[in-house]
Design a protein around this motif. Structure first.
Motif, PDB file in Angstrom:
ATOM      1  N   GLN A   1      -4.400   4.747   1.430  1.00  0.00           N
ATOM      2  CA  GLN A   1      -5.541   3.828   1.457  1.00  0.00           C
ATOM      3  C   GLN A   1      -6.257   3.689   0.119  1.00  0.00           C
ATOM      4  O   GLN A   1      -7.037   2.765  -0.067  1.00  0.00           O
ATOM      5  CB  GLN A   1      -6.540   4.293   2.520  1.00  0.00           C
ATOM      6  CG  GLN A   1      -6.008   4.208   3.937  1.00  0.00           C
ATOM      7  CD  GLN A   1      -6.918   4.912   4.927  1.00  0.00           C
ATOM      8  OE1 GLN A   1      -6.883   6.135   5.050  1.00  0.00           O
ATOM      9  NE2 GLN A   1      -7.733   4.161   5.640  1.00  0.00           N
TER      10      GLN A   1
ATOM     11  N   LYS B   1      -5.371   9.215   2.498  1.00  0.00           N
ATOM     12  CA  LYS B   1      -5.131   8.512   3.759  1.00  0.00           C
ATOM     13  C   LYS B   1      -6.005   9.138   4.840  1.00  0.00           C
ATOM     14  O   LYS B   1      -6.724  10.097   4.584  1.00  0.00           O
ATOM     15  CB  LYS B   1      -3.651   8.540   4.141  1.00  0.00           C
ATOM     16  CG  LYS B   1      -3.066   9.926   4.322  1.00  0.00           C
ATOM     17  CD  LYS B   1      -1.541   9.889   4.415  1.00  0.00           C
ATOM     18  CE  LYS B   1      -1.016   9.134   5.613  1.00  0.00           C
ATOM     19  NZ  LYS B   1      -1.262   9.854   6.892  1.00  0.00           N
TER      20      LYS B   1
ATOM     21  N   ASN C   1       0.817  -1.219   0.000  1.00  0.00           N
ATOM     22  CA  ASN C   1       0.000   0.000   0.000  1.00  0.00           C
ATOM     23  C   ASN C   1       0.853   1.273   0.000  1.00  0.00           C
ATOM     24  O   ASN C   1       0.510   2.276   0.634  1.00  0.00           O
ATOM     25  CB  ASN C   1      -0.963   0.024   1.196  1.00  0.00           C
ATOM     26  CG  ASN C   1      -2.018  -1.066   1.113  1.00  0.00           C
ATOM     27  OD1 ASN C   1      -2.314  -1.577   0.041  1.00  0.00           O
ATOM     28  ND2 ASN C   1      -2.568  -1.420   2.254  1.00  0.00           N
TER      29      ASN C   1
END
Length: 719
Positions: free
Chosen positions: A88, A103, A56
């Motif tokens: 994310q 994020k 990620n």
């Protein structure tokens, strides 16, 4: 020899015991859940896809055809001035020169969220915060040329211009619980599954958006305990059936002139505007509306500069229009696609952009369940259909000009597909009742390119667990003529000479399905191992059997659905291996509602029932969903009364367990509280359990395990 035999026997017995024992914990923990693949985002040309790496911390570019990595678009380790290690999610501009990552995601409701976004310039290898505003951002949307990005913060729309490294605030009237620009209110998100009402014109000159005024929508509040001495409360706008909705209007912002115009779109004061979209022509903005009763769908083509609108499509229905059909509208240069039920089944129609019907693309006594993609370069439409059986789904493609239809999914069972831009490639997810999902990559002709996930390890664990087989059956509905689809699971130790208690698991809501040839291991398998037969029946009103079948419950929710569950209970009670005095029923949400209706209208057919997060009176539920099937309480007072579990509380028979979460923003705990009041007034004994600070899904930590153990113990005690 004897020693070897003895050791072999021990190994065999150990394997047999472990193979036949599976617990609720393993099921809840997902030991038998098939894995999917990491989310893929198609490139604009449909030949590549973008995907986050396993760590990620990077966005990679892959070829659909080969699966090979061809580029790293963004990496936190290599980007200049990167202040974070992981993120994310992401978006990639159509020209691939810009990447936006986020994020610190903060969920708002079921679909919506806000986060801190960062902008990465691929050519400069430089990353920075998208904006210096303190507020988190929502629904970022790239312009077609990738040079601008619109987003929402604090209910206002902002426009970032990357070439100039500037941003503009387009709207300034946004305010929590009052005005929303570009985003949607709670009921639009929940019932129309839309969080963004904002779109750029193809020439990058205009930004269309919907302004939602929820000032007059009444507020609903619930407490949030959270181990506090004085609990907080959360207040939001929630329009209940018959109450005031938000008002909506469409606007267009001229980016060069920095002016905003309101579009002249005819709309009832209480009507809906669930979708706007530019066609491939920048002078034609499609604005889609529904009247409040949702039995009239209108699509207008609006000139974004003159603001004048022309009605090009009106679809009217004596029941209601399925709002999911709006998602089936894809614009080609001079045509568009649309799903309608005008011949009694949901099928794809082709219209000229002028609004004239050109052809019905699909026909037959089956439902097209989803229009998946359109390749505008060659006029090919890709769709999912329940043509083989209501229990199964296949993937097809059809050419608009020649009308040639080709099945491109290979296996019988349940197929779903996600297509790249223009339908060049697709990912197929297939399973059946005994085969965990197999995820494969195909080209547009259906040719298998590679397997992305075979879930062989899951299949092996399932085989070792020896789950009892799910058998499909048909049985009569309450009308005595209609045949219903169902399934039955018998304990692995089943003996036909014995009699077993039965638990019926159901949902029963309009256009829903529980009986599908699709893999899944749920909590009730653990109940089956406790000596129960588990069954499920899709009653009248459920999906994939044509309009007449699924819309029988119109204006009278709760009656036919409960009649059919009662009839099914009588049918199962007649089977020689069933103890007819020990029939139970289970349901969540709409299913919980139907538990209460069935136990009240079933004349003792059910000895025990569990209702989780149930609606108990449709006056407590939201406008869009409820009125689609019931109209308003002012229009249909009798239907609301006869379909109210509260009104029937004094007729409840059997042992009942009610379960609800206190912060359920969807089906408010008010439903359960008012129902318990009615039961108390009727002197009806019952059990109830409340999960503090849990929403409609009642999950997190050990909560699901606790819930299902409570349900299983309840059935063991009462059946």
């Amino acid at each position: 020899m004897k020693k070897f035999y003895f050791l072999t026997l021990l190994v065999f017995l150990a394997f047999s015991i472990s193979a036949q024992q599976y617990g609720l914990k393993e099921i809840v923990d997902g030991v038998y859940n098939p894995r999917g693949v990491k989310s893929m985002t198609s490139s604009a040309d449909g030949l590549h896809y973008y995907q986050m790496n396993e760590q990620n911390n990077a966005v990679l570019k892959f070829e659909y055809a080969t699966g090979n990595v061809v580029d790293t678009l963004f990496s936190t380790q290599n980007a200049r001035q990167s202040s974070f290690d992981t993120f994310q999610g992401f978006l990639v501009s159509p020209d691939e020169f810009r990447v936006v990552v986020y994020k610190d995601k903060e969920q708002i409701y079921r679909h919506s969220f806000k986060a801190t976004y960062y902008y990465y310039d691929v050519r400069r290898n430089l990353v920075r915060r998208l904006t210096e505003n303190d507020s988190k951002q929502m629904i970022p949307t790239f312009s077609p040329d990738g040079k601008m990005l619109a987003y929402v913060a604090d209910n206002n729309i902002w426009l970032a211009k990357f070439d100039f490294d500037t941003e503009l605030q387009i709207t300034k009237d946004g305010e929590f619980n009052k005005i929303i620009n570009g985003a949607t209110d709670w009921v639009y998100e929940e019932e129309f599954a839309v969080t963004r009402l904002m779109d750029f014109s193809p020439d990058n000159q205009l930004l269309a958006f919907v302004k939602t005024d929820e000032s007059e929508v009444r507020e609903f509040s619930f407490q949030q305990f959270d181990n506090q001495l004085y609990p907080d409360s959360y207040t939001y706008k929630y329009p209940k059936a018959g109450e005031k909705n938000s008002s909506v209007a469409c606007f267009v912002y001229d980016i060069a002139a920095q002016t905003t115009r309101k579009m002249d779109v005819p709309l009832d004061d209480d009507g809906y505007m669930p979708r706007i979209s530019f066609t491939q022509d920048e002078t034609k903005l499609a604005v889609m509306t529904l009247n409040r009763n949702q039995n009239r769908f209108d699509m207008y083509i609006t000139n974004p500069r003159s603001t004048v609108s022309k009605l090009i499509l009106r679809d009217e229905n004596k029941y209601y229009i399925d709002s999911d059909f709006l998602k089936s509208i894809h614009f080609l240069p001079n045509q568009f696609t649309y799903i309608s039920e005008k011949d009694g089944y949901s099928h794809i129609y082709i219209y000229a952009l002028s609004g004239s019907l050109q052809k019905q693309l699909t026909t037959g006594n089956f439902d097209v369940t989803s229009l998946l993609a359109v390749d505008s370069s060659n006029g090919t439409v890709f769709y999912q259909a329940a043509d083989e059986s209501p229990l199964r789904r296949n993937i097809y493609k059809a050419t608009i000009d020649k009308g040639v239809t080709t099945k491109i999914s290979a296996n019988s069972g349940f197929n779903s597909a996600t297509f790249s831009s223009n339908g060049k490639f697709y990912i197929n997810n297939w399973s059946n009742t005994v085969t965990p999902s197999i995820v494969t990559m195909h080209n547009s002709s259906g040719k298998l390119l590679r397997t992305l996930q075979d879930n062989q390890d899951v299949a092996q664990r399932v085989a070792q667990a020896r789950f009892p087989k799910k058998e499909f059956i048909t049985l009569p509905a309450a009308d005595g003529t209609t045949q219903l689809n169902g399934w039955i699971i018998k304990p692995s130790s089943f003996n036909k000479s014995k009699q077993y208690p039965v638990v019926m698991v159901q949902y029963s809501g309009p256009n829903s399905q529980q009986v599908l040839d699709k893999f899944g291991v749920d909590w009730y398998y653990a109940l089956a191992e406790q000596g129960f037969i588990i069954v499920s029946v899709d009653g009248r009103g459920t999906a994939a059997r044509g309009e007449a079948f699924r819309k029988q419950t119109y204006l009278n929710l709760g009656l036919i659905e409960s009649d059919d569950q009662v009839a099914a209970a009588r049918y199962f009670a007649s089977l020689p291996y069933v103890d007819g005095s020990k029939i139970g029923i289970w349901g969540w949400s709409y299913g919980g509602y139907n538990v209460l209706m069935s136990m009240s209208r079933g004349d003792g057919a059910f000895k025990a029932g569990v209702a989780i997060a149930p609606v108990t009176d449709w006056r407590f539920y939201d406008t869009v969903y409820t009125e689609r099937f019931m109209r308003t309480p002012q229009q249909n007072a009798a239907g609301y009364d006869t379909g109210s579990a509260i009104e029937l509380a004094d007729m409840l028979q059997g042992n009942l367990l009610l379960i609800h979460g206190t912060t359920d923003d969807n089906v408010h705990v008010q439903n359960t509280m008012e129902y318990t009041r009615a039961l108390i007034n009727a002197d009806k004994q019952f059990d109830m359990f409340i999960f503090p600070d849990k929403n409609h899904f009642i999950n997190g930590g050990n909560v699901r395990m606790y819930l299902y153990n409570k349900v299983i113990d309840f059935y063991k005690k009462n059946l």
